[in-house]
Enzyme design. Structure first.
Site, short mmCIF file in Angstrom:
data_model
loop_
_atom_site.label_atom_id
_atom_site.label_comp_id
_atom_site.label_asym_id
_atom_site.label_seq_id
_atom_site.Cartn_x
_atom_site.Cartn_y
_atom_site.Cartn_z
CD GLU A 97 -2.24 1.07 3.04
OE1 GLU A 97 -3.19 1.81 3.29
OE2 GLU A 97 -1.75 0.26 3.86
CG ASP A 199 16.72 -0.36 11.18
OD1 ASP A 199 17.44 0.46 11.79
OD2 ASP A 199 16.89 -0.63 9.97
P1 ADP Z 1 14.68 0.69 1.86
O1 ADP Z 1 14.17 -0.71 2.03
O2 ADP Z 1 15.42 0.88 0.57
O3 ADP Z 1 15.46 1.19 3.05
P2 ADP Z 1 12.39 2.20 2.81
O4 ADP Z 1 11.47 1.16 3.33
O5 ADP Z 1 13.18 2.97 3.82
O6 ADP Z 1 13.37 1.61 1.69
O7 ADP Z 1 11.53 3.21 1.92
C1 ADP Z 1 12.11 4.31 1.24
C2 ADP Z 1 11.28 5.59 1.47
O8 ADP Z 1 9.99 5.40 0.91
C3 ADP Z 1 11.06 5.85 2.95
O9 ADP Z 1 12.01 6.75 3.45
C4 ADP Z 1 9.67 6.42 3.01
O10 ADP Z 1 9.70 7.84 2.98
C5 ADP Z 1 8.98 5.93 1.77
N1 ADP Z 1 8.01 4.85 2.05
C6 ADP Z 1 8.28 3.63 2.56
N2 ADP Z 1 7.19 2.85 2.61
C7 ADP Z 1 6.17 3.62 2.11
C8 ADP Z 1 4.77 3.39 1.87
N3 ADP Z 1 4.20 2.21 2.12
N4 ADP Z 1 4.04 4.40 1.36
C9 ADP Z 1 4.62 5.59 1.06
N5 ADP Z 1 5.92 5.86 1.24
C10 ADP Z 1 6.70 4.90 1.76
#
Ligand code: ADP
Length: 291
Positions: A97, A199
């Site tokens: 989502e 984390d």
């Molecule tokens: P990675 O696995 O590369 O560390 P992240 O899970 O940190 O990636 O996600 C990268 C960025 O995307 C995050 O800093 C956040 O701002 C955004 N993000 C993560 N998940 C969602 C989501 N479900 N919906 C909208 N934005 C998201």
């Protein structure tokens, strides 16, 4: 750039999720993570968030999906709903989502309540029934009944061994860790094992447009809840009000601030292994404070 045939596969998956034919209207790269390529996918009437990596990273996405589902069941933070973990040719992906974030303002009360609620989910042992990852490094969760043993063996010593294998840790520091291990049994406290995000740095949360705190990219296990507070305070980005309200809702034992330093040693060792020796002075400073 997403390949046309991959886009078709995603359109097919999203059509099944929504039970109607949908098309990709647009997509944009999202920056902020440090491991995967991430995109917002604007399908006909609904946005999705996708993480893409090499095919061999599929197990990482499977573990992430399982972890998000466990967090979601804890009925605490808002967690993005997971739709699919899959492969496309040489790539693997995690489709979930898309949650739009609040542009301005913060809701420390919601964060504090959610964190306390997550930590009030307990279990009879420390660890987890599967191993996962911290960043891109393995996190070993074999369950134990003693918290201090768990933290020393599965967290500190595990990362210290990795650092030793890489040849980036001086013998003097290894010796200090040995001394620290003896000291910890009289210093750390034992509480019921709490569900941890694992984390919780400031790149792994935001507020949604209704002010609910959203967390993602977890490294979950059951452990002492001070571990999450330690990660939050290591790199900052969490308001003082969060800690104050958390302590009111779910009071911390006296001395918690001092113990956070010990719990910061774990992410510092992880950073040493991932990013190199620039993290050694911070590690040394904590050790010097205690042994
Ligand atoms: P990675 O696995 O590369 O560390 P992240 O899970 O940190 O990636 O996600 C990268 C960025 O995307 C995050 O800093 C956040 O701002 C955004 N993000 C993560 N998940 C969602 C989501 N479900 N919906 C909208 N934005 C998201």
């Amino acid at each position: 750039m997403l390949r046309t045939d991959f886009i078709h596969q995603l359109e097919h998956i999203c059509s099944e999720i929504e039970n109607k034919p949908v098309r990709l209207r647009a997509y944009e790269k999202i920056y902020g993570g440090d491991i995967n390529e991430t995109y917002r996918l604007a399908m006909t009437d609904k946005d999705y968030f996708i993480k893409i990596n090499a095919r061999e990273k599929l197990p990482m996405f499977e573990v992430e999906a399982k972890s998000l589902q466990i967090l979601s069941a804890s009925d605490s933070f808002r967690i993005p709903e997971v739709y699919e973990v899959g492969e496309f040719e040489e790539k693997s992906y995690l489709l979930m989502e898309f949650i739009p974030s609040l542009i301005e303002g913060s809701h420390p009360e919601n964060f504090a309540q959610s964190l306390a609620k997550m930590h009030q989910n307990t279990y009879e042992k420390y660890g987890l029934y599967f191993d996962n990852f911290i960043g891109s490094l393995p996190q070993y969760n074999k369950e134990k009944t003693d918290w201090i043993d768990f933290y020393i063996e599965n967290r500190l010593q595990y990362q210290l061994n990795l650092a030793q294998q890489q040849g980036i840790i001086p013998a003097e520091i290894i010796h200090q860790f040995d001394k620290l291990y003896n000291f910890l049994s009289g210093f750390l406290i034992t509480e019921k094992p709490s569900l941890l995000h694992g984390d919780l740095w400031n790149g792994n949360y935001f507020y949604d447009t209704t002010g609910k705190a959203v967390v993602f990219d977890p490294a979950i296990y059951y452990g002492n809840r001070e571990v999450d507070l330690a990660m939050m305070s290591l790199f900052g980005g969490f308001e003082h009000e969060i800690y104050r309200q958390y302590d009111e809702i779910f009071p911390l034992e006296t001395g918690w601030k001092e113990r956070l330093k010990i719990y910061q040693l774990y992410p510092l060792l992880v950073h040493l292994n991932l990013f190199g020796v620039s993290y050694l002075p911070a590690i040394k400073q904590v050790l010097d404070d205690f042994v």
